[in-house]
Design a protein around this motif. Sequence first.
Motif, PDB file in Angstrom:
ATOM      1  N   ARG A 239      64.596  32.289  69.260  1.00 62.39           N
ATOM      2  CA  ARG A 239      64.832  31.652  70.556  1.00 62.39           C
ATOM      3  C   ARG A 239      64.178  32.444  71.681  1.00 62.39           C
ATOM      4  O   ARG A 239      63.682  31.868  72.656  1.00 62.39           O
ATOM      5  CB  ARG A 239      66.336  31.508  70.806  1.00 62.39           C
ATOM      6  CG  ARG A 239      67.003  30.505  69.873  1.00 62.39           C
ATOM      7  CD  ARG A 239      68.408  30.184  70.312  1.00 62.39           C
ATOM      8  NE  ARG A 239      69.316  31.313  70.220  1.00 62.39           N
ATOM      9  CZ  ARG A 239      70.002  31.651  69.141  1.00 62.39           C
ATOM     10  NH1 ARG A 239      69.867  30.936  68.024  1.00 62.39           N
ATOM     11  NH2 ARG A 239      70.809  32.687  69.147  1.00 62.39           N
TER      12      ARG A 239
ATOM     13  N   ASP B 269      66.071  26.485  65.211  1.00 62.08           N
ATOM     14  CA  ASP B 269      65.606  27.308  66.332  1.00 62.08           C
ATOM     15  C   ASP B 269      64.074  27.359  66.360  1.00 62.08           C
ATOM     16  O   ASP B 269      63.456  27.268  67.435  1.00 62.08           O
ATOM     17  CB  ASP B 269      66.168  28.729  66.212  1.00 62.08           C
ATOM     18  CG  ASP B 269      67.656  28.806  66.465  1.00 62.08           C
ATOM     19  OD1 ASP B 269      68.163  27.988  67.259  1.00 62.08           O
ATOM     20  OD2 ASP B 269      68.317  29.677  65.877  1.00 62.08           O
TER      21      ASP B 269
ATOM     22  N   THR C 296      61.519  25.984  69.233  1.00 68.79           N
ATOM     23  CA  THR C 296      60.530  26.881  69.853  1.00 68.79           C
ATOM     24  C   THR C 296      59.136  26.269  69.767  1.00 68.79           C
ATOM     25  O   THR C 296      58.376  26.273  70.745  1.00 68.79           O
ATOM     26  CB  THR C 296      60.570  28.255  69.163  1.00 68.79           C
ATOM     27  OG1 THR C 296      61.861  28.842  69.361  1.00 68.79           O
ATOM     28  CG2 THR C 296      59.513  29.190  69.739  1.00 68.79           C
TER      29      THR C 296
ATOM     30  N   ASN D  41      70.328  24.067  70.884  1.00 73.15           N
ATOM     31  CA  ASN D  41      70.583  25.279  70.115  1.00 73.15           C
ATOM     32  C   ASN D  41      70.784  26.525  70.965  1.00 73.15           C
ATOM     33  O   ASN D  41      70.855  27.629  70.428  1.00 73.15           O
ATOM     34  CB  ASN D  41      69.415  25.540  69.149  1.00 73.15           C
ATOM     35  CG  ASN D  41      68.097  25.779  69.866  1.00 73.15           C
ATOM     36  OD1 ASN D  41      67.870  25.229  70.938  1.00 73.15           O
ATOM     37  ND2 ASN D  41      67.235  26.604  69.287  1.00 73.15           N
ATOM     38  N   ASP D  42      70.870  26.365  72.283  1.00 71.77           N
ATOM     39  CA  ASP D  42      70.973  27.570  73.101  1.00 71.77           C
ATOM     40  C   ASP D  42      71.493  27.223  74.483  1.00 71.77           C
ATOM     41  O   ASP D  42      71.516  26.057  74.891  1.00 71.77           O
ATOM     42  CB  ASP D  42      69.585  28.228  73.227  1.00 71.77           C
ATOM     43  CG  ASP D  42      69.670  29.710  73.561  1.00 71.77           C
ATOM     44  OD1 ASP D  42      70.799  30.235  73.639  1.00 71.77           O
ATOM     45  OD2 ASP D  42      68.602  30.328  73.740  1.00 71.77           O
TER      46      ASP D  42
END
Length: 876
Positions: free
Chosen positions: A632, A660, A664, A829-830
């Motif tokens: 990440r 992830d 990206t 995811n973040d």
Amino acid sequence: MFFDKLNYVSGIEVGFGGAWVMSPPNFYFIPDRNYDDIPDGDPILLLDGFGTHANSHNIANGFSWGPDGWLYGTHGRTNYSWPDKPGTPKDKRRQYDGGVWRYHPIKHIWEPFADGTTNPWGIDWNDYGDAFVCNCVNPHLFHVIQGAHYEPGRNRVSSQYAYERIPTIADHRHFVGGNNVRDGLGTPQEDLLGGGHAHSGTMVYLGDNWPDKYRNTVFINNIHGRRINHDLLISKGSGYTAAHSLDLMKAQDPWFMGVTLRFGPDGGVYSSDWSDTGECHSTRNTRKHTGRLFKITYGKPKPFSLDLPRLSNSELVDLQFHKNDWLVRHARRLLQERYASGMNMDSAAKTLFQMYRTTSEIPKMLRALWALKVINRLDDTFLLKQMSHADEHIRAWTVRLLCENFDPPAEALGKFRYRAAEGPSKIVRLQLASAMQRLKPELRWSIANALIQRAEDSDDQNLPLMYWYGIQQLVEIDITRFANLAATAEIPLIRRHIARRASALSDVKGTHAVAAALAKATPDKQSDILEGMLKGLEGRSSIAPPAGWGKTYARLRANGDQQTRRNGTRLAIIFSDESAIHDLRADATNTKLPTGFRIEAIRSLTQKKDEELPSLLFGMLSDEKVRGTVVRSLASFNDGRTPDELLKCYASFDSSTRMDALQTFASRKPWATRLLTALEEDEIPRRDVSSYTARQVMSLHDRDLTTRLENVWGKLEESSKEKQKQISTWRGRLNEKVLARADRNAGHELFKVACAVCHKLFDEGNKVGPELTGAQRSNLDYLLENIIDPSASVAADYLMQVVELKDGRTISGFPVSQNAASITLRTLNDSIVVSRNQIAKSTKTTKSIMPDGLLQAMTPEQVRNLIAFLQLPTKQ
């Protein structure tokens, strides 16, 4: 029929010569001064601007007269409003984000009372004047404190600086999973807990027909459970805990859908029944003429024959001590009406003062006090004397009444300071904290300073946060004085939030002021101040260091507490301290350190945009403990080596790290180009690409990339007709026989990959989107509509925002918090903090963060398995 020309009436109360009616977007008064049930004229529009845009059930609702003479209402959180007098321009209105509000029937003043909860529907009070609301979704019950902020926050302006919010008082919930309301009352497990997650119609029983054990306990309609839940109120600290008790009633009729509960003049309880086969989200095919009223009594109630409007003032005053609070409330309202009409209330006031002085029962004293308040006979001299009363409830209400008009006398401020510093009562301190918000900011300092010294309040469920809500505005008055409170506060939460609030200011004055306080603070307080500073500075990679920073950093590094040393280094990074950058590089690669330390080191270096970090990260891609964070973090650096380095390790990644990596890849055009090549050449399995990643590629607005994506993966955007066709097709395929053959364990694994990243079910997963545990998951239509067409009906809080950064990266998510310097986006995811000065373009969409096409990449067997797992009523 009293009046039939309104649409979607969601609140009604009678008083002051007519009916008060909420029919969003409007709040009306319909005059009927002789109470003959025939309106005296057209409805009078009092306020407009109440929200109707987000959905049809999170709206203004549930009127009740409060003990203080105000008309109270509740308001759902996923809707929002701009209420004001008709004709007020929108730029003069204040957005209201939901919670509890009130309206004064004489002064015609509207004001927010408390902020938050998801969808409160109904408010009531106990014998001590404490208010409670039920929440239509889990959690189901809140103690309502003036000026409080309740879960959830939902990134609203009204609670931007609340930071944390007061939780439910319930120590339980009324469901384990959820069952199709059309199929009955639910599973045995859910039946035991209370029947379901949707609630309406708060009632604190204060009647005189039911047994005394029910007095001051809470009753709530459980909509899906076709029953009335019962919670016990137990005093705890400054407030309450609500414990689970046996349900009062369960209906065998599947059409029963309770909405409102009220005890009446003979002590019996009235329950209104929507009487429908839908559920709380019903907007189509509802039954408009099948509502019913039920009455629940104990034994044979005494017949009620009083005509309250015809009683004398003396008789209405006498009713203030009646056991049945229905009579008390209506008699008090009639006294208030007569005062408003200009009637002489001297005799009534004299008797009420005598009753107040001669009774020893605190609820009766409070009733006399409230009655005196609504007829405007409580002067400052009398109230100031009550600040020394032996009972804490009397003192607490005295504080509230003295601050009702935002301007208590100077003598009161001295008494407030004394009670804040020396008083033994948490209940009084709770009211002082509430009252601070009604004082001019410059008058709050001494009270605030006294309250935050009460270390014994640190673990109270209300007090630390209520103290914070009262003092946070002081940052605008004197930043140095505000920051110094962090160095002296004995409550950790206060230290953290002061440091965070000051550091989040757009200029460096706040950060430097807190840094000066940090330098003066004792070692035991430094950790909290550092934590708050780092939170407030999220999104900023470099600011000028404060004077004397070198000495402060040396003290922090010498501190025996590992957490303090670590956070001191992270702060030093933001101050561009080269020695700290060296320390963090060492921490990031040190496999002997705790994983959490290493992850924070990587994140700090990422925020700093450390040029040497990508090379370090490439070397850690095989480290299972930190590789998710590593992948990440690589998205933040426009390093051309990243795609190839990720592809080298992709096959060894677990499913979470693969997601992830794909996100990206999809964050930059050159990397997305490499991703499409990898998909075309089968370096990456096409089934790994989720619809969320596909949408992220489309958000790059590159025609060639979109075309290649559609060729290798498929189209994402579809018309509503196509989606309806899909829903119909899957409805036909997923019959009971097909679902009976499902592999629910395989469905569980699919849930982990496809759903758990955003949704929580049975205590597993994340709360990015709404929790699924209490949803109507066994209703196949409900599941298919929300999975296949998630943007068809979505709250504003979950609408996606596409942010393009100046370095070429694109981020898609919904904002969860923001300040003058940064915005925090929750992605698949973040949680990414973006500095505002890095943003090149930001676009709000009408799309849910949950993407279309979730089922598109699945085989029919996988869809079957996933749906079967989602429909499980309880955890396996």
